[in-house]
Design a protein around this motif. Structure first.
Motif, short mmCIF file in Angstrom:
data_model
loop_
_atom_site.label_atom_id
_atom_site.label_comp_id
_atom_site.label_asym_id
_atom_site.label_seq_id
_atom_site.Cartn_x
_atom_site.Cartn_y
_atom_site.Cartn_z
N HIS A 172 0.79 -1.23 0.00
CA HIS A 172 0.00 0.00 0.00
C HIS A 172 0.83 1.29 0.00
O HIS A 172 0.26 2.37 -0.08
N GLY A 173 2.15 1.16 0.13
CA GLY A 173 2.99 2.34 0.14
C GLY A 173 2.79 3.22 1.35
O GLY A 173 3.01 4.43 1.30
N ILE A 174 2.40 2.60 2.47
CA ILE A 174 2.12 3.33 3.71
C ILE A 174 3.20 3.02 4.74
O ILE A 174 3.53 1.85 4.98
N ASP A 175 3.76 4.05 5.34
CA ASP A 175 4.70 3.86 6.44
C ASP A 175 3.94 3.86 7.76
O ASP A 175 3.36 4.87 8.16
N TYR A 176 3.92 2.71 8.41
CA TYR A 176 3.18 2.57 9.67
C TYR A 176 3.89 1.53 10.52
O TYR A 176 4.10 0.39 10.09
N ASP A 177 4.30 1.92 11.71
CA ASP A 177 5.11 1.06 12.57
C ASP A 177 4.23 0.10 13.35
O ASP A 177 3.46 0.51 14.21
N VAL A 178 4.32 -1.18 13.00
CA VAL A 178 3.55 -2.23 13.66
C VAL A 178 4.51 -3.36 14.03
O VAL A 178 5.30 -3.80 13.20
N PRO A 179 4.48 -3.84 15.27
CA PRO A 179 5.38 -4.93 15.66
C PRO A 179 5.13 -6.20 14.86
O PRO A 179 3.98 -6.51 14.50
N ILE A 180 6.18 -6.92 14.57
CA ILE A 180 6.05 -8.23 13.94
C ILE A 180 5.38 -9.19 14.92
O ILE A 180 5.67 -9.18 16.11
N GLN A 181 4.46 -9.99 14.42
CA GLN A 181 3.74 -10.94 15.27
C GLN A 181 3.97 -12.37 14.79
O GLN A 181 3.89 -12.65 13.59
N SER A 182 4.22 -13.26 15.73
CA SER A 182 4.33 -14.68 15.44
C SER A 182 3.09 -15.37 16.01
O SER A 182 2.77 -15.21 17.19
N VAL A 183 2.38 -16.11 15.16
CA VAL A 183 1.12 -16.73 15.55
C VAL A 183 1.17 -18.22 15.25
O VAL A 183 1.59 -18.63 14.16
N ASP A 184 0.77 -19.03 16.20
CA ASP A 184 0.65 -20.47 16.00
C ASP A 184 -0.79 -20.81 15.61
O ASP A 184 -1.72 -20.55 16.38
N VAL A 185 -0.95 -21.38 14.43
CA VAL A 185 -2.28 -21.73 13.93
C VAL A 185 -2.45 -23.24 13.99
O VAL A 185 -1.74 -23.99 13.32
N GLU A 186 -3.39 -23.69 14.81
CA GLU A 186 -3.72 -25.11 14.88
C GLU A 186 -4.64 -25.47 13.72
O GLU A 186 -5.68 -24.83 13.53
N TYR A 187 -4.26 -26.50 12.96
CA TYR A 187 -5.05 -26.87 11.80
C TYR A 187 -5.11 -28.39 11.65
O TYR A 187 -4.30 -29.14 12.22
N ILE A 188 -6.07 -28.84 10.88
CA ILE A 188 -6.27 -30.25 10.57
C ILE A 188 -5.72 -30.51 9.17
O ILE A 188 -6.08 -29.79 8.23
N THR A 189 -4.86 -31.48 9.02
CA THR A 189 -4.35 -31.79 7.69
C THR A 189 -5.50 -32.27 6.80
O THR A 189 -6.52 -32.77 7.29
N TYR A 190 -5.31 -32.14 5.51
CA TYR A 190 -6.36 -32.59 4.59
C TYR A 190 -6.62 -34.07 4.73
O TYR A 190 -7.76 -34.53 4.57
N GLU A 191 -5.58 -34.83 5.04
CA GLU A 191 -5.77 -36.27 5.21
C GLU A 191 -6.69 -36.55 6.40
O GLU A 191 -7.62 -37.37 6.30
N ASN A 192 -6.46 -35.88 7.52
CA ASN A 192 -7.30 -36.08 8.70
C ASN A 192 -8.69 -35.48 8.53
O ASN A 192 -9.66 -35.93 9.15
#
Length: 231
Positions: free
Chosen positions: A128-148
């Motif tokens: 977007h060409g916007i300068d905006y200071d936002v902290p980097i976030q690490s997120v753990d996403v629990e998901y079901i594999t396609y097989e399961n």
């Protein structure tokens, strides 16, 4: 009354034959990013029911096209603004709508974890060409594999998120991304979603759809998101 009935349908508290969530939006055109703030940098309307992308389709169904409710879903604390919009499902949307939705994947099948690092500051700049200071976030996403997920069957409507791990995404948009699509998994075994491929809101067999996605090695599985009935 229509909004109350819509929420009851979503949460499985009532069943109306042939009238599942989002029914009236079937065949509506697909349009990438159709909603905005009606101001710079996104002049698109706050609410519309004539075109959808995958996210705004789900949001509009949840809000029943009520602009105040929609704003609470789309923006942190309901404060309308491009910078406060819940741009990322992983780090924004799920967290800021915790009173409405919850990841319940582990209740239906064994789960894996996809760790995604959201660099929103770089995304604002690159896309977007916007300068905006936002902290980097690490997120753990629990998901079901396609097989399961092959063994999963639902008795109520849920939001389904589609998880991927494609390193090329960061090169394109400036950040990693885990959630690449979303829709509604209906209790009749259909996926109701705004499809860019078909150019409209459609129903498809959810198991067949997952089978097709599984063919791409970067597609990992699904997240099942329960719609709470206390809001």
């Amino acid at each position: 009354m229509r909004r109350i009935l819509g929420l009851l349908l979503l949460t499985g508290c009532v069943s109306v034959q042939g009238d599942l969530p989002g029914q009236s939006y079937l065949e509506m055109p697909y349009l990438n990013s159709p909603l905005g703030e009606e101001m710079w940098p996104d002049m698109d309307p706050l609410v519309r029911e004539d075109a959808f992308d995958c996210t705004t389709f789900v949001e509009t169904v949840l809000a029943d096209a009520d602009v105040n409710r929609l704003n609470k879903i789309r923006y942190k604390n309901g404060q309308v603004g491009f910078l406060s919009r819940n741009h990322f499902i992983e780090s924004d949307w799920m967290k800021n709508n915790a009173d409405l939705v919850q990841n319940v994947s582990k209740n239906y099948a064994p789960v894996n974890v996809r760790t995604v690092v959201i660099d929103k500051k770089n995304w604002f700049k690159v896309v977007h060409g916007i300068d905006y200071d936002v902290p980097i976030q690490s997120v753990d996403v629990e998901y079901i594999t396609y097989e399961n997920a092959k063994e999963v069957n639902l008795k109520k409507t849920m939001i389904v998120l589609f998880v991927a791990d494609n390193p090329k995404i960061r090169d394109k948009i400036g950040t990693d991304l885990a959630i690449v699509h979303m829709g509604l998994w209906l209790p009749n075994g259909m996926l109701r979603h705004a499809s860019s491929e078909h150019g409209k809101v459609i129903d498809v067999d959810v198991k067949q759809y997952m089978k097709q996605r599984q063919k791409n090695k970067h597609n990992l599985g699904i997240v099942l998101v329960d719609i709470k009935n206390d809001r």
